[in-house]
Design a protein around this motif. Sequence first.
Motif, PDB file in Angstrom:
ATOM      1  N   ALA A  30       0.844  -1.193   0.000  1.00 35.70           N
ATOM      2  CA  ALA A  30       0.000   0.000   0.000  1.00 35.70           C
ATOM      3  C   ALA A  30       0.883   1.249   0.000  1.00 35.70           C
ATOM      4  O   ALA A  30       1.900   1.315   0.686  1.00 35.70           O
ATOM      5  CB  ALA A  30      -0.911  -0.004   1.221  1.00 35.70           C
ATOM      6  N   GLY A  31       0.461   2.226  -0.814  1.00 36.37           N
ATOM      7  CA  GLY A  31       1.254   3.440  -0.977  1.00 36.37           C
ATOM      8  C   GLY A  31       2.238   3.384  -2.117  1.00 36.37           C
ATOM      9  O   GLY A  31       2.818   4.417  -2.492  1.00 36.37           O
ATOM     10  N   VAL A  91      -2.446  -5.427  -3.957  1.00 35.78           N
ATOM     11  CA  VAL A  91      -1.900  -4.409  -3.063  1.00 35.78           C
ATOM     12  C   VAL A  91      -2.039  -4.916  -1.633  1.00 35.78           C
ATOM     13  O   VAL A  91      -3.157  -5.142  -1.149  1.00 35.78           O
ATOM     14  CB  VAL A  91      -2.624  -3.065  -3.234  1.00 35.78           C
ATOM     15  CG1 VAL A  91      -1.954  -1.996  -2.364  1.00 35.78           C
ATOM     16  CG2 VAL A  91      -2.633  -2.636  -4.691  1.00 35.78           C
ATOM     17  N   SER A  92      -0.918  -5.079  -0.973  1.00 30.80           N
ATOM     18  CA  SER A  92      -0.930  -5.584   0.403  1.00 30.80           C
ATOM     19  C   SER A  92      -0.949  -4.425   1.390  1.00 30.80           C
ATOM     20  O   SER A  92      -0.398  -3.350   1.129  1.00 30.80           O
ATOM     21  CB  SER A  92       0.288  -6.462   0.650  1.00 30.80           C
ATOM     22  OG  SER A  92       1.470  -5.706   0.520  1.00 30.80           O
ATOM     23  N   SER A  93      -1.581  -4.672   2.522  1.00 31.90           N
ATOM     24  CA  SER A  93      -1.704  -3.606   3.537  1.00 31.90           C
ATOM     25  C   SER A  93      -0.530  -3.618   4.501  1.00 31.90           C
ATOM     26  O   SER A  93       0.299  -4.510   4.502  1.00 31.90           O
ATOM     27  CB  SER A  93      -3.004  -3.779   4.298  1.00 31.90           C
ATOM     28  OG  SER A  93      -3.052  -5.057   4.888  1.00 31.90           O
ATOM     29  N   TRP A 115       0.043   5.709  -5.190  1.00 26.57           N
ATOM     30  CA  TRP A 115      -0.675   5.681  -3.914  1.00 26.57           C
ATOM     31  C   TRP A 115      -1.706   4.545  -3.892  1.00 26.57           C
ATOM     32  O   TRP A 115      -2.860   4.739  -3.526  1.00 26.57           O
ATOM     33  CB  TRP A 115      -1.336   7.028  -3.659  1.00 26.57           C
ATOM     34  CG  TRP A 115      -0.361   8.145  -3.555  1.00 26.57           C
ATOM     35  CD1 TRP A 115      -0.110   9.123  -4.461  1.00 26.57           C
ATOM     36  CD2 TRP A 115       0.559   8.374  -2.468  1.00 26.57           C
ATOM     37  NE1 TRP A 115       0.897   9.956  -4.019  1.00 26.57           N
ATOM     38  CE2 TRP A 115       1.328   9.518  -2.794  1.00 26.57           C
ATOM     39  CE3 TRP A 115       0.813   7.728  -1.259  1.00 26.57           C
ATOM     40  CZ2 TRP A 115       2.319  10.007  -1.952  1.00 26.57           C
ATOM     41  CZ3 TRP A 115       1.802   8.232  -0.424  1.00 26.57           C
ATOM     42  CH2 TRP A 115       2.535   9.354  -0.777  1.00 26.57           C
ATOM     43  N   LEU A 116      -1.236   3.376  -4.260  1.00 25.93           N
ATOM     44  CA  LEU A 116      -2.135   2.232  -4.332  1.00 25.93           C
ATOM     45  C   LEU A 116      -2.671   1.849  -2.967  1.00 25.93           C
ATOM     46  O   LEU A 116      -1.983   1.981  -1.943  1.00 25.93           O
ATOM     47  CB  LEU A 116      -1.425   1.042  -4.978  1.00 25.93           C
ATOM     48  CG  LEU A 116      -1.300   1.150  -6.504  1.00 25.93           C
ATOM     49  CD1 LEU A 116      -0.196   0.251  -7.029  1.00 25.93           C
ATOM     50  CD2 LEU A 116      -2.629   0.806  -7.160  1.00 25.93           C
ATOM     51  N   LYS A 117      -3.912   1.368  -2.975  1.00 25.03           N
ATOM     52  CA  LYS A 117      -4.602   0.955  -1.765  1.00 25.03           C
ATOM     53  C   LYS A 117      -4.982  -0.523  -1.894  1.00 25.03           C
ATOM     54  O   LYS A 117      -5.135  -1.033  -3.015  1.00 25.03           O
ATOM     55  CB  LYS A 117      -5.881   1.779  -1.591  1.00 25.03           C
ATOM     56  CG  LYS A 117      -5.679   3.279  -1.577  1.00 25.03           C
ATOM     57  CD  LYS A 117      -7.015   4.006  -1.517  1.00 25.03           C
ATOM     58  CE  LYS A 117      -6.834   5.514  -1.524  1.00 25.03           C
ATOM     59  NZ  LYS A 117      -8.151   6.222  -1.469  1.00 25.03           N
TER      60      LYS A 117
END
Length: 126
Positions: free
Chosen positions: A14-15, A124-126, A84-86
């Motif tokens: 993420a990001g 996308v991993s958190s 800025w992937l979520k």
Amino acid sequence: QVQLEESGGGLVQAGGSLRLSCAASGRTFSSYDMGWFRQAPGKEREFVAAVSWTSFTLYAASVKGRFSISRDNAKNTVYLQMNWLKPEDTAVYYCAARHKYRGLRGSPLYGDYNDWGQGTQVTVSS
């Protein structure tokens, strides 16, 4: 008809950022509107972004300001820069094409696509 092949998917935190590419066959790429769509598990396919044959761009509200679509007619390629992937961006991303006449007869840029690629997975991993 246009053949489409996506590339550039993968796993990112993420990001982070990814850039998807879609290579199209044919000599009339410049006459096509190009779009990106995505489908998450258990959900319907949804519009992400599109660029018209005149380079007008359109974005879904959920990605506006984070994603950027562009095209290179000399390379028959459309790109989707994703910043800025979520985690909620996780999906299979599909490239799509439609001839410009569909827009000229009134179809909105976010729909009425008839040529599709096989898709590329973005996780996308958190």
